[in-house]
Design an enzyme around this catalytic site. Structure first.
Site, PDB file in Angstrom:
ATOM      1  N   SER A  57      48.266 -39.031 -69.827  1.00 10.79           N
ATOM      2  CA  SER A  57      47.096 -39.228 -68.981  1.00 10.79           C
ATOM      3  C   SER A  57      45.927 -39.786 -69.796  1.00 10.79           C
ATOM      4  O   SER A  57      45.409 -39.133 -70.706  1.00 10.79           O
ATOM      5  CB  SER A  57      46.689 -37.905 -68.336  1.00 10.79           C
ATOM      6  OG  SER A  57      45.427 -38.066 -67.734  1.00 10.79           O
TER       7      SER A  57
ATOM      8  N   HIS B  63      49.532 -42.661 -67.055  1.00 12.34           N
ATOM      9  CA  HIS B  63      48.916 -42.005 -65.898  1.00 12.34           C
ATOM     10  C   HIS B  63      47.405 -42.239 -65.914  1.00 12.34           C
ATOM     11  O   HIS B  63      46.736 -41.999 -66.921  1.00 12.34           O
ATOM     12  CB  HIS B  63      49.239 -40.511 -65.969  1.00 12.34           C
ATOM     13  CG  HIS B  63      48.785 -39.713 -64.782  1.00 12.34           C
ATOM     14  ND1 HIS B  63      49.505 -39.642 -63.609  1.00 12.34           N
ATOM     15  CD2 HIS B  63      47.696 -38.930 -64.602  1.00 12.34           C
ATOM     16  CE1 HIS B  63      48.871 -38.836 -62.756  1.00 12.34           C
ATOM     17  NE2 HIS B  63      47.757 -38.408 -63.331  1.00 12.34           N
TER      18      HIS B  63
ATOM     19  N   ASP C  71      43.839 -41.388 -63.996  1.00 12.94           N
ATOM     20  CA  ASP C  71      43.174 -40.478 -63.063  1.00 12.94           C
ATOM     21  C   ASP C  71      41.855 -41.057 -62.580  1.00 12.94           C
ATOM     22  O   ASP C  71      40.931 -41.235 -63.370  1.00 12.94           O
ATOM     23  CB  ASP C  71      42.885 -39.146 -63.768  1.00 12.94           C
ATOM     24  CG  ASP C  71      44.148 -38.356 -64.035  1.00 12.94           C
ATOM     25  OD1 ASP C  71      44.853 -38.033 -63.058  1.00 12.94           O
ATOM     26  OD2 ASP C  71      44.443 -38.077 -65.208  1.00 12.94           O
TER      27      ASP C  71
ATOM     28  N   MET D  33      38.621 -40.403 -60.239  1.00 11.36           N
ATOM     29  CA  MET D  33      37.902 -39.312 -59.562  1.00 11.36           C
ATOM     30  C   MET D  33      36.562 -39.814 -59.036  1.00 11.36           C
ATOM     31  O   MET D  33      35.877 -40.566 -59.724  1.00 11.36           O
ATOM     32  CB  MET D  33      37.623 -38.182 -60.556  1.00 11.36           C
ATOM     33  CG  MET D  33      38.872 -37.675 -61.245  1.00 11.36           C
ATOM     34  SD  MET D  33      38.427 -36.409 -62.431  1.00 11.36           S
ATOM     35  CE  MET D  33      40.040 -36.079 -63.139  1.00 11.36           C
TER      36      MET D  33
ATOM     37  N   HIS E 134      46.597 -42.093 -60.124  1.00 10.79           N
ATOM     38  CA  HIS E 134      46.411 -40.854 -59.359  1.00 10.79           C
ATOM     39  C   HIS E 134      44.999 -40.844 -58.791  1.00 10.79           C
ATOM     40  O   HIS E 134      44.036 -40.619 -59.520  1.00 10.79           O
ATOM     41  CB  HIS E 134      46.656 -39.678 -60.326  1.00 10.79           C
ATOM     42  CG  HIS E 134      46.419 -38.327 -59.730  1.00 10.79           C
ATOM     43  ND1 HIS E 134      46.306 -37.197 -60.517  1.00 10.79           N
ATOM     44  CD2 HIS E 134      46.291 -37.906 -58.450  1.00 10.79           C
ATOM     45  CE1 HIS E 134      46.119 -36.139 -59.730  1.00 10.79           C
ATOM     46  NE2 HIS E 134      46.095 -36.551 -58.481  1.00 10.79           N
TER      47      HIS E 134
ATOM     48  N   MET F  38      42.052 -39.293 -57.030  1.00 13.35           N
ATOM     49  CA  MET F  38      41.435 -38.051 -56.570  1.00 13.35           C
ATOM     50  C   MET F  38      40.126 -38.452 -55.917  1.00 13.35           C
ATOM     51  O   MET F  38      39.036 -38.156 -56.410  1.00 13.35           O
ATOM     52  CB  MET F  38      41.224 -37.097 -57.763  1.00 13.35           C
ATOM     53  CG  MET F  38      42.532 -36.456 -58.209  1.00 13.35           C
ATOM     54  SD  MET F  38      42.455 -35.815 -59.880  1.00 13.35           S
ATOM     55  CE  MET F  38      42.832 -37.308 -60.782  1.00 13.35           C
TER      56      MET F  38
ATOM     57  N   MET G 233      50.369 -30.771 -58.167  1.00 11.98           N
ATOM     58  CA  MET G 233      49.310 -30.429 -59.127  1.00 11.98           C
ATOM     59  C   MET G 233      49.548 -29.018 -59.652  1.00 11.98           C
ATOM     60  O   MET G 233      49.653 -28.068 -58.873  1.00 11.98           O
ATOM     61  CB  MET G 233      47.930 -30.519 -58.475  1.00 11.98           C
ATOM     62  CG  MET G 233      47.441 -31.930 -58.190  1.00 11.98           C
ATOM     63  SD  MET G 233      47.520 -33.052 -59.596  1.00 11.98           S
ATOM     64  CE  MET G 233      46.382 -32.262 -60.743  1.00 11.98           C
TER      65      MET G 233
ATOM     66  N   ASP H 111      51.654 -32.434 -62.712  1.00  9.04           N
ATOM     67  CA  ASP H 111      50.464 -32.854 -63.457  1.00  9.04           C
ATOM     68  C   ASP H 111      49.532 -31.667 -63.694  1.00  9.04           C
ATOM     69  O   ASP H 111      49.065 -31.040 -62.746  1.00  9.04           O
ATOM     70  CB  ASP H 111      49.754 -33.934 -62.611  1.00  9.04           C
ATOM     71  CG  ASP H 111      48.500 -34.497 -63.247  1.00  9.04           C
ATOM     72  OD1 ASP H 111      48.182 -34.153 -64.401  1.00  9.04           O
ATOM     73  OD2 ASP H 111      47.834 -35.310 -62.572  1.00  9.04           O
TER      74      ASP H 111
HETATM   75  C1  DX5 Z   1      43.571 -33.470 -63.653  1.00  4.30           C
HETATM   76  C2  DX5 Z   1      44.318 -34.763 -63.844  1.00  4.30           C
HETATM   77  C3  DX5 Z   1      45.334 -34.722 -64.918  1.00  4.30           C
HETATM   78  C4  DX5 Z   1      44.802 -34.424 -66.298  1.00  4.30           C
HETATM   79  C5  DX5 Z   1      45.877 -33.656 -67.021  1.00  4.30           C
HETATM   80  O1  DX5 Z   1      42.862 -33.557 -62.475  1.00  4.30           O
HETATM   81  O2  DX5 Z   1      44.990 -35.136 -62.660  1.00  4.30           O
HETATM   82  O3  DX5 Z   1      46.143 -35.893 -64.932  1.00  4.30           O
HETATM   83  O4  DX5 Z   1      44.473 -35.571 -67.043  1.00  4.30           O
HETATM   84  O5  DX5 Z   1      45.384 -33.210 -68.229  1.00  4.30           O
HETATM   85  P1  DX5 Z   1      46.104 -32.071 -69.078  1.00  4.30           P
HETATM   86  O6  DX5 Z   1      47.493 -32.549 -69.393  1.00  4.30           O
HETATM   87  O7  DX5 Z   1      45.237 -31.939 -70.262  1.00  4.30           O
HETATM   88  O8  DX5 Z   1      46.154 -30.835 -68.215  1.00  4.30           O
HETATM   89 ZN    ZN Z   2      46.445 -36.823 -62.753  1.00  2.31          ZN
END
Ligand code: DX5
Ligand code: ZN
Length: 216
Positions: free
Chosen positions: A8, A33, A35, A37, A66, A68, A137, A175
């Site tokens: 990620s 990956h 993320d 947000m 991903h 969010m 999740m 994840d």
């Molecule tokens: C959290 C993200 C994850 C995050 C995971 O909302 O969706 O992808 O980066 O990080 P770790 O592996 O550190 O839990």
């Molecule tokens: Zn994620």
């Protein structure tokens, strides 16, 4: 069953993003990956389209985006244009699940749907045949570096059973809070893609951390 690691980018060094992505490009991880947000669906803001460009340039690996964000339908096309191979949105973030899936496919990417820790796997039963991937999740979405929630394991098992009963090949991804300590448990439960942020980028040797998860 496949075994894929998706580091990620959220845990990468954004001051040296290209270097970090190129490091992943040389590793045994097959996916990257990403993320996204919006500060509304989750209490944090990460990054958007401009940051995806250098990532797409720095690697030929599968880009696993991903979202969010609330009402993901507003931005699907742009994320696919920016290079998403898999585009995952949240079950809880939209009133138009079918429309989102159709738009992702229409734009030319594979579609994923994700559920937060409080959402039951059962809600995905009828959606499973329509998507390419489900993302469980194992932390509350919003931040890297949180502890793994063991309740995710049972959800993965239920989804694996649902897909087998229906004769589907939908990928199960998980994840949050993943490292070599729980990778085996997750692969055994039926997950094929493990997302790992802090356990990869925070490791003294990220390549070794990835290999340890693959061989767990
Ligand atoms: C959290 C993200 C994850 C995050 C995971 O909302 O969706 O992808 O980066 O990080 P770790 O592996 O550190 O839990
Ligand atoms: Zn994620």
């Amino acid at each position: 069953m496949k075994r894929i690691i998706a580091p990620s980018v959220l845990s990468a060094d954004f001051g040296h993003l290209e270097r970090d992505i190129e490091m992943i490009d040389r590793s045994a991880a097959e996916w990257v990956h990403i993320d996204v947000m919006d500060g509304v669906f989750v209490p944090n803001i990460s990054f958007g389209f401009p940051v995806m460009k250098p990532i797409r340039k720095a690697t030929r690996k599968t880009l696993d985006v991903h979202l969010m964000i609330t009402e993901p339908e507003r931005y699907i096309e742009r994320f696919v244009e920016a290079g998403a191979d898999y585009l995952t949105f949240h079950y809880e973030a939209t009133m138009d699940i079918h429309g989102c899936i159709e738009s992702i496919h229409h734009a030319g990417a594979r579609a994923g749907i994700s559920i937060k820790p409080a959402t039951s796997a059962e809600v995905l039963r009828d959606i499973l045949p329509l998507v390419d991937m489900v993302l469980v999740m194992s932390v509350e979405p919003g931040f890297g570096g949180q502890s793994f929630m063991p309740s995710a394991v049972e959800k993965i098992r239920s989804l694996d059973e649902m897909k087998r009963e229906a004769g589907l090949e939908t990928i199960i991804e998980v994840d949050g809070g993943i490292s070599s300590a729980n990778a085996r448990l997750l692969f055994d439960a039926g997950a094929e893609v493990l997302v790992a942020g802090s356990s990869v980028f925070g490791a003294p040797d990220p390549h070794e951390a990835i290999e340890r998860m693959l061989k767990a």
